[in-house]
Design a protein around this motif. Sequence first.
Motif, PDB file in Angstrom:
ATOM      1  N   LEU A   1      -5.269   9.518  -0.737  1.00  0.00           N
ATOM      2  CA  LEU A   1      -3.807   9.542  -0.785  1.00  0.00           C
ATOM      3  C   LEU A   1      -3.236   8.488  -1.721  1.00  0.00           C
ATOM      4  N   ASP A   2      -3.452   7.224  -1.381  1.00  0.00           N
ATOM      5  CA  ASP A   2      -2.777   6.142  -2.080  1.00  0.00           C
ATOM      6  C   ASP A   2      -3.283   5.982  -3.512  1.00  0.00           C
TER       7      ASP A   2
ATOM      8  N   SER B   1       0.676   3.373   0.168  1.00  0.00           N
ATOM      9  CA  SER B   1       1.602   3.504   1.301  1.00  0.00           C
ATOM     10  C   SER B   1       1.396   2.406   2.340  1.00  0.00           C
TER      11      SER B   1
ATOM     12  N   THR C   1      -7.874   9.179   4.127  1.00  0.00           N
ATOM     13  CA  THR C   1      -7.306   7.924   3.650  1.00  0.00           C
ATOM     14  C   THR C   1      -7.643   6.776   4.590  1.00  0.00           C
TER      15      THR C   1
ATOM     16  N   THR D   1      -5.549   4.419   5.094  1.00  0.00           N
ATOM     17  CA  THR D   1      -4.281   4.043   5.714  1.00  0.00           C
ATOM     18  C   THR D   1      -4.157   4.719   7.077  1.00  0.00           C
TER      19      THR D   1
ATOM     20  N   THR E   1       0.630   7.744   7.545  1.00  0.00           N
ATOM     21  CA  THR E   1       0.292   8.811   6.602  1.00  0.00           C
ATOM     22  C   THR E   1       0.563  10.235   7.091  1.00  0.00           C
TER      23      THR E   1
ATOM     24  N   GLY F   1      -7.135   9.831   8.817  1.00  0.00           N
ATOM     25  CA  GLY F   1      -6.839   8.438   8.507  1.00  0.00           C
ATOM     26  C   GLY F   1      -7.333   7.592   9.660  1.00  0.00           C
TER      27      GLY F   1
END
Length: 218
Positions: free
Chosen positions: A8-9, A17, A111, A113, A118, A132
């Motif tokens: 994701l990030d 994020s 992810t 996170t 998320t 996540g």
Amino acid sequence: MTLAIFDLDNTLIAGDSDHLWGEFLCTEGLVDAETFRAGNEQFYADYQRGALDIEAYLAFALAPLAGRSPDALKELQTKFIRECIRPIMLPAATSLLKKHRQRGDRLLIITATNEFVTTPIARELGVDELLGCAVEIEKGLLTGRPTGTLTYREGKVKRLKEWLNRNGETLEGACFYSDSHNDLPLLEVIDNPVVVDGDPTLTAIAAERGWPRISLRR
């Protein structure tokens, strides 16, 4: 149907994020800004150099949520998405996700996170399936602790295998898009690794191994 897996990030969005959430908490006055910002910056630097203590970081990042119910925090999540996430969403990432949907691929975000931050981001991106760092809830309240396999480095591989077993899926023909050298353990077990706007370490490894490199920011 094959799996299209995405970090994701700094992959599907043009920022981190987790780090942004920490800044957001400071701005909203939910933490002591000076102390929390210093910790947030140090943990982010640790992540970038591949030395993050994920358990220590999650204890730090989740502590401000302890004792609150998910429902009570929805307004805060909505504001975070509006003010911090939508401005860094990438049209090219939206197009990439659309391309995989049209192929009939099964989309999954994985992810490091935590899922409190998320889950609404994945929803914003139109991706239904997310792995996540899971956040513990007891008696309807967030405890401030993570639970289960932590989706960081080798933990991403372990958690993904757990998910594959539950869902009757395999990694045959799967692709995985990531920007970070922290995702090497997963990139190395995927048939089709793709580096997206990679950090310097991962970019060098990708060049050495002949992995595809793309940008979603240009």
